[in-house]
Motif scaffolding. Structure first.
Motif, PDB file in Angstrom:
ATOM      1  N   PHE A   1       0.953  -1.150   0.154  1.00  0.00           N
ATOM      2  CA  PHE A   1      -0.093  -0.044   0.063  1.00  0.00           C
ATOM      3  C   PHE A   1       0.836   1.315  -0.107  1.00  0.00           C
ATOM      4  N   ILE A   2       0.568   2.336  -0.894  1.00  0.00           N
ATOM      5  CA  ILE A   2       1.207   3.508  -0.868  1.00  0.00           C
ATOM      6  C   ILE A   2       0.149   4.865  -0.674  1.00  0.00           C
ATOM      7  N   ARG A   3       0.956   5.880  -0.457  1.00  0.00           N
ATOM      8  CA  ARG A   3      -0.136   7.222  -0.319  1.00  0.00           C
ATOM      9  C   ARG A   3      -0.254   7.575  -1.916  1.00  0.00           C
ATOM     10  N   LEU A   4      -1.508   8.210  -1.901  1.00  0.00           N
ATOM     11  CA  LEU A   4      -2.034   8.481  -3.176  1.00  0.00           C
ATOM     12  C   LEU A   4      -1.841   9.898  -3.917  1.00  0.00           C
ATOM     13  N   GLU A   5      -0.568  10.494  -3.081  1.00  0.00           N
ATOM     14  CA  GLU A   5      -0.136  11.964  -3.630  1.00  0.00           C
ATOM     15  C   GLU A   5      -0.111  11.863  -5.137  1.00  0.00           C
ATOM     16  N   LYS A   6       0.701  11.023  -5.748  1.00  0.00           N
ATOM     17  CA  LYS A   6       1.089  10.797  -7.158  1.00  0.00           C
ATOM     18  C   LYS A   6      -0.069  10.723  -8.007  1.00  0.00           C
ATOM     19  N   HIS A   7      -1.028  10.007  -7.437  1.00  0.00           N
ATOM     20  CA  HIS A   7      -2.326   9.567  -8.338  1.00  0.00           C
ATOM     21  C   HIS A   7      -3.008  10.988  -8.327  1.00  0.00           C
ATOM     22  N   ALA A   8      -3.099  11.871  -7.312  1.00  0.00           N
ATOM     23  CA  ALA A   8      -3.707  13.044  -7.619  1.00  0.00           C
ATOM     24  C   ALA A   8      -2.931  13.820  -8.721  1.00  0.00           C
ATOM     25  N   GLU A   9      -1.761  13.911  -8.927  1.00  0.00           N
ATOM     26  CA  GLU A   9      -1.131  14.662  -9.988  1.00  0.00           C
ATOM     27  C   GLU A   9      -1.490  14.039 -11.095  1.00  0.00           C
ATOM     28  N   LEU A  10      -1.546  12.519 -11.318  1.00  0.00           N
ATOM     29  CA  LEU A  10      -1.862  12.096 -12.578  1.00  0.00           C
ATOM     30  C   LEU A  10      -3.384  12.335 -12.952  1.00  0.00           C
ATOM     31  N   LEU A  11      -4.424  12.413 -11.923  1.00  0.00           N
ATOM     32  CA  LEU A  11      -5.589  12.640 -12.220  1.00  0.00           C
ATOM     33  C   LEU A  11      -5.683  14.037 -12.711  1.00  0.00           C
ATOM     34  N   SER A  12      -4.873  15.147 -12.032  1.00  0.00           N
ATOM     35  CA  SER A  12      -5.045  16.522 -12.351  1.00  0.00           C
ATOM     36  C   SER A  12      -4.679  16.752 -13.756  1.00  0.00           C
ATOM     37  N   LYS A  13      -3.786  15.964 -14.263  1.00  0.00           N
ATOM     38  CA  LYS A  13      -3.284  15.911 -15.686  1.00  0.00           C
ATOM     39  C   LYS A  13      -4.419  15.732 -16.553  1.00  0.00           C
ATOM     40  N   HIS A  14      -4.840  14.605 -16.401  1.00  0.00           N
ATOM     41  CA  HIS A  14      -6.073  14.034 -17.098  1.00  0.00           C
ATOM     42  C   HIS A  14      -7.216  14.915 -17.229  1.00  0.00           C
ATOM     43  N   ILE A  15      -7.542  15.517 -15.845  1.00  0.00           N
ATOM     44  CA  ILE A  15      -8.678  16.111 -15.670  1.00  0.00           C
ATOM     45  C   ILE A  15      -8.623  17.649 -16.174  1.00  0.00           C
ATOM     46  N   GLU A  16      -7.399  18.175 -16.153  1.00  0.00           N
ATOM     47  CA  GLU A  16      -6.759  19.463 -16.409  1.00  0.00           C
ATOM     48  C   GLU A  16      -7.365  20.340 -15.533  1.00  0.00           C
ATOM     49  N   LYS A  17      -7.678  19.845 -14.439  1.00  0.00           N
ATOM     50  CA  LYS A  17      -8.180  20.795 -13.141  1.00  0.00           C
ATOM     51  C   LYS A  17      -7.349  20.134 -11.821  1.00  0.00           C
ATOM     52  N   ASP A  18      -7.156  21.035 -10.874  1.00  0.00           N
ATOM     53  CA  ASP A  18      -6.342  20.736  -9.871  1.00  0.00           C
ATOM     54  C   ASP A  18      -7.200  19.807  -8.800  1.00  0.00           C
ATOM     55  N   VAL A  19      -6.539  18.435  -8.527  1.00  0.00           N
ATOM     56  CA  VAL A  19      -7.042  17.473  -7.762  1.00  0.00           C
ATOM     57  C   VAL A  19      -6.226  17.801  -6.344  1.00  0.00           C
ATOM     58  N   LYS A  20      -6.807  18.157  -5.405  1.00  0.00           N
ATOM     59  CA  LYS A  20      -6.056  18.350  -4.114  1.00  0.00           C
ATOM     60  C   LYS A  20      -6.019  17.065  -3.448  1.00  0.00           C
ATOM     61  N   TYR A  21      -4.932  16.803  -3.140  1.00  0.00           N
ATOM     62  CA  TYR A  21      -4.570  15.401  -2.388  1.00  0.00           C
ATOM     63  C   TYR A  21      -4.701  15.779  -0.686  1.00  0.00           C
ATOM     64  N   ILE A  22      -5.187  14.903  -0.177  1.00  0.00           N
ATOM     65  CA  ILE A  22      -5.779  15.134   1.465  1.00  0.00           C
ATOM     66  C   ILE A  22      -5.128  13.792   2.052  1.00  0.00           C
ATOM     67  N   ASP A  23      -3.982  13.965   2.973  1.00  0.00           N
ATOM     68  CA  ASP A  23      -3.436  12.689   3.564  1.00  0.00           C
ATOM     69  C   ASP A  23      -4.157  12.214   4.755  1.00  0.00           C
ATOM     70  N   ASP A  24      -5.574  11.978   4.466  1.00  0.00           N
ATOM     71  CA  ASP A  24      -6.441  11.510   5.525  1.00  0.00           C
ATOM     72  C   ASP A  24      -7.520  10.915   4.978  1.00  0.00           C
ATOM     73  N   ILE A  25      -8.407  10.035   5.627  1.00  0.00           N
ATOM     74  CA  ILE A  25      -9.633   9.342   5.119  1.00  0.00           C
ATOM     75  C   ILE A  25     -10.775   9.758   5.674  1.00  0.00           C
ATOM     76  N   PHE A  26     -10.815   9.748   7.209  1.00  0.00           N
ATOM     77  CA  PHE A  26     -12.072  10.295   7.729  1.00  0.00           C
ATOM     78  C   PHE A  26     -11.837  11.019   9.172  1.00  0.00           C
ATOM     79  N   GLY A  27     -10.767  11.538   9.307  1.00  0.00           N
ATOM     80  CA  GLY A  27     -10.269  12.167  10.197  1.00  0.00           C
ATOM     81  C   GLY A  27     -10.796  13.750  10.144  1.00  0.00           C
TER      82      GLY A  27
END
Ligand code: 3PG
Length: 411
Positions: A69-95
């Protein structure tokens, strides 16, 4: 099967939790590699954001029971690239950080929460998924839940089962298309319908063959890879130790037994290779069926088999492919996989491929986007086309029954 879709809801100004499956391969630095799954998920997210929703993405990365399991920071960058909008990564699930971030969102904003598998609840809880901390903490912040993660819908996990029990829920565009295409394929395929099965997941493949043949959903099964080795063994043909030992390692006795039963009932529908490519000192050498058993490992189907299979694919109305025909990672043994994928793409048949390895191979060959449909699922694809219900989809169907009177239909 009745589930709701994006078209059934007015999403403008609503806060929406979207479960995606952007689980990807990782490179040598343990960073996720960009792929077609991420690209396709981006479309649902973009559509919701463009329509004025506040979009919160929930996703996993890493194999079930794995230690990757790894953090999703890089996934947010990849999503931002495809969506062409900023995808903000939050390093928390339900805190509190996640909840504060969601409350502060504005229309069109997109955030990606942390890897949901970091929460033990996600995979460990076996009942009352809606009573978990994850669902209790998050659900009050959302108007709707969207399931777009077809590839993980065979799992009874909290992020898939828990939210639809307490929120009006609908399918995202990926899930909607997968269910529409695959249901049609199982229930009413254009005939002749050809199943082209290779790869190493013999248990799944045998199950699909059994189910699809008994439902009369398929006319011909073209076998390759380890799947063909199981059928050859079931047919009493000795392939040689170098390859047979792989079946022994995989404990494929049960599958060989099942293959025997299939052959007894449907022998005329199962096609096995007539020649093979073996590896001799790193080189591809072709041998006919009559040269078996071979002391060398069989790593691909031979050219005569390729020709035979291509002719059958050419005359098909539907072709479903899952699993590569050979060890395509080695260039000299990619021929079978490559030629069969080309044949699928070039034939008039409705061509569908599914499964992780097939997608990787087809993407490498530039053919993935050219198929009529490629399934984002591996296990979920196999289970669904073999007629099993998917818990994630069942949860959506139940949610539709429960909440259909509350929805705002888009005119
Ligand atoms: C996949 O990659 O097939 C899906 O993300 C499901 O992953 P899992 O098999 O680890 O649940």
């Amino acid at each position: 099967m009745h589930f709701l879709t994006i078209d059934d809801f007015e999403v403008d100004g609503k806060t929406i939790l979207v479960r995606t499956d952007i689980n990807s391969g990782v490179d040598e630095n343990k960073e996720p590699v960009d792929n077609i799954r991420i690209k396709h998920h981006s479309k649902t997210i973009k559509e919701l954001s463009d329509k004025g929703a506040k979009v919160v993405i929930l996703a996993h990365q890493g194999r079930l029971n794995g230690d990757d399991f790894i953090r999703l920071e890089k996934h947010a960058e990849l999503l931002s690239k495809h969506i062409e909008k900023d995808v903000k990564y939050i390093d928390d699930i339900f805190g509190s950080y996640a909840k504060k971030s969601i409350k502060e969102m504005e229309k069109g904003d997109i955030i990606l929460l942390e890897n949901v598998r970091f929460s033990v609840e996600e995979t460990a809880v076996k009942k009352d998924h809606h009573k978990t901390h994850m669902v209790r903490e998050l659900s009050g912040l959302f108007d709707y839940y969207v399931n777009d993660s077809f590839a993980v819908n065979h799992r009874e996990h909290v992020s898939l089962i828990g939210f639809p029990a307490v929120l009006p829920s609908f399918a995202g565009r990926i899930l909607q298309k997968e269910l529409e295409v695959l249901t049609k394929l199982m229930e009413n395929p254009q005939r002749p319908s050809v199943l082209c099965l290779g790869g190493g997941k013999v248990d799944d493949s045998i199950m699909v063959i059994e189910k699809m043949l008994s439902n009369d959903a398929v006319d011909t099964v073209l076998t390759s890879g380890l799947v063909s080795m199981v059928f050859l063994a079931a047919n009493g043909d000795y392939i040689g130790n170098a390859t047979h030992s792989v079946l022994v390692d995989k404990k494929a006795d049960l599958e060989i037994k099942s293959a025997k039963k299939i052959l007894k009932k449907y022998k005329d529908k199962i096609v096995m290779p007539i020649d093979f490519a073996i590896e001799v000192e790193g080189k591809r050498v072709e041998i006919p069926f009559s040269a078996l058993p071979s002391d060398y490992p069989i790593l691909d189907i031979g050219k005569k088999t390729i020709k035979l299979y291509k002719e059958i694919i050419d005359g098909a109305g539907t072709v479903v492919g899952n699993g590569p025909a050979g060890v395509f990672e080695k260039e000299q043994f990619a021929l079978g996989t490559e030629e069969l994928f080309h044949a699928m793409h070039e034939s008039k048949a409705f061509a569908v491929i599914g499964g992780g390895d097939s997608s990787i191979a087809a993407e490498k060959m530039g053919l993935l986007d050219k198929m009529d449909h490629f399934s984002t699922g591996g296990g979920a694809f196999i289970l669904y086309i073999s007629g099993k219900s998917l818990p994630g989809v069942d949860a959506l169907v139940n949610s539709a029954k429960k909440y259909s009177t509350l929805i705002t239909r888009v005119s």
